[in-house]
Design a protein around this motif. Structure first.
Motif, short mmCIF file in Angstrom:
data_model
loop_
_atom_site.label_atom_id
_atom_site.label_comp_id
_atom_site.label_asym_id
_atom_site.label_seq_id
_atom_site.Cartn_x
_atom_site.Cartn_y
_atom_site.Cartn_z
N ASP A 160 1.00 -1.28 -0.09
CA ASP A 160 0.21 0.03 -0.07
C ASP A 160 0.50 1.50 0.05
N LEU A 161 1.59 1.10 0.81
CA LEU A 161 2.62 3.19 0.82
C LEU A 161 3.77 2.65 -0.26
N MET A 188 2.86 1.35 -3.30
CA MET A 188 2.11 2.42 -4.27
C MET A 188 1.97 3.48 -4.67
N ASN A 189 1.79 4.68 -2.85
CA ASN A 189 0.98 5.17 -3.03
C ASN A 189 2.40 5.74 -3.19
N ALA A 190 3.80 5.37 -2.77
CA ALA A 190 4.89 6.32 -3.23
C ALA A 190 5.63 6.83 -4.64
N VAL A 228 3.17 4.53 -7.31
CA VAL A 228 2.23 4.80 -8.71
C VAL A 228 0.19 5.40 -8.28
N HIS A 229 0.60 6.64 -7.88
CA HIS A 229 0.09 7.10 -6.64
C HIS A 229 -1.07 7.26 -7.31
N ASP A 230 -1.22 7.68 -9.02
CA ASP A 230 -2.70 8.02 -9.53
C ASP A 230 -3.38 6.45 -9.32
N HIS A 278 -3.07 4.06 -7.49
CA HIS A 278 -3.55 4.38 -5.78
C HIS A 278 -5.03 4.38 -5.11
N LYS A 279 -4.64 6.18 -5.82
CA LYS A 279 -6.15 6.65 -6.21
C LYS A 279 -7.41 6.23 -6.39
#
Length: 203
Positions: free
Chosen positions: A86-87, A89-91, A93-95, A97-98
């Motif tokens: 989760d962390l 992907m947020n860092a 591939v943020h789009d 991840h959203k």
């Protein structure tokens, strides 16, 4: 591990015991995020990373975990890897991840992951468990990618963000909506059973 055992793990994980097509597990992300092929790939690879990591650790500690607490221990291991994914992907591939949103933390309760930890990793070697995680995850990714491709193509006329259908194509918007996911999955399951029956008939 013999060649036949390795082949069996690969075939079972990817096709014969495919978590979506055969066992009908992980339906929440399967139906929830597959509005596009890209989403399917992203969710599938995230799940694969968790599968590989959790299978490996469960296999490594299987002999020291008391039998009475093995399920809670497995869930803690799985949750740890889900947090890492989760962390990450947020860092990076943020789009994506959203878009995937809550479905990433929900990997913790994906029955495929806990099922493989209990049925395979807790009873087999580290190498075999990693291999099982890789191909079970890739089978799950393939299923989500295929369903996402069908829904995206029929629902918007595009595939991986590129226009595929003619410009005058009238999108079947129902395939982007939840009912369309069930319909598309039903046709894919028929296709999968047809392939298996043909393969059996040739033997």
């Amino acid at each position: 591990m013999s060649v036949s055992e390795t082949k069996e793990i690969i075939v079972n994980g990817f096709w014969k015991n495919n978590g979506v097509f055969v066992q009908m597990l992980g339906m929440c992300p399967t139906l929830g995020v597959t509005t596009s092929a890209e989403n399917g790939i992203g969710m599938g690879l995230a799940t694969t990373a968790v599968l590989v990591g959790s299978n490996m650790v469960v296999s490594m500690v299987r002999k020291v975990i008391p039998n009475d607490v093995r399920i809670p221990a497995f869930i803690i291991i799985i949750a740890s890897f889900v947090t890492i994914v989760d962390l990450a992907m947020n860092a990076f591939v943020h789009d994506l991840h959203k878009v995937l949103g809550l479905f990433i933390p929900l990997i913790v309760v994906n029955c495929i992951i806990l099922g493989r930890a209990e049925a395979f990793a807790s009873k087999n070697s580290v190498i075999g468990s990693i291999l099982d995680g890789v191909f079970t995850g890739l089978g799950f990714t393939f299923a989500l990618f295929l369903l996402g491709s069908v829904r995206e193509l029929l629902g918007s006329g595009q595939w991986l963000g590129q226009q595929i259908m003619p410009l005058d194509y009238q999108p079947a918007l129902g395939f982007i909506l939840p009912p369309g996911a069930f319909i598309a999955l039903g046709f894919i399951l028929v296709w999968q059973k047809w392939i298996d029956q043909r393969a059996t008939a040739k033997k």
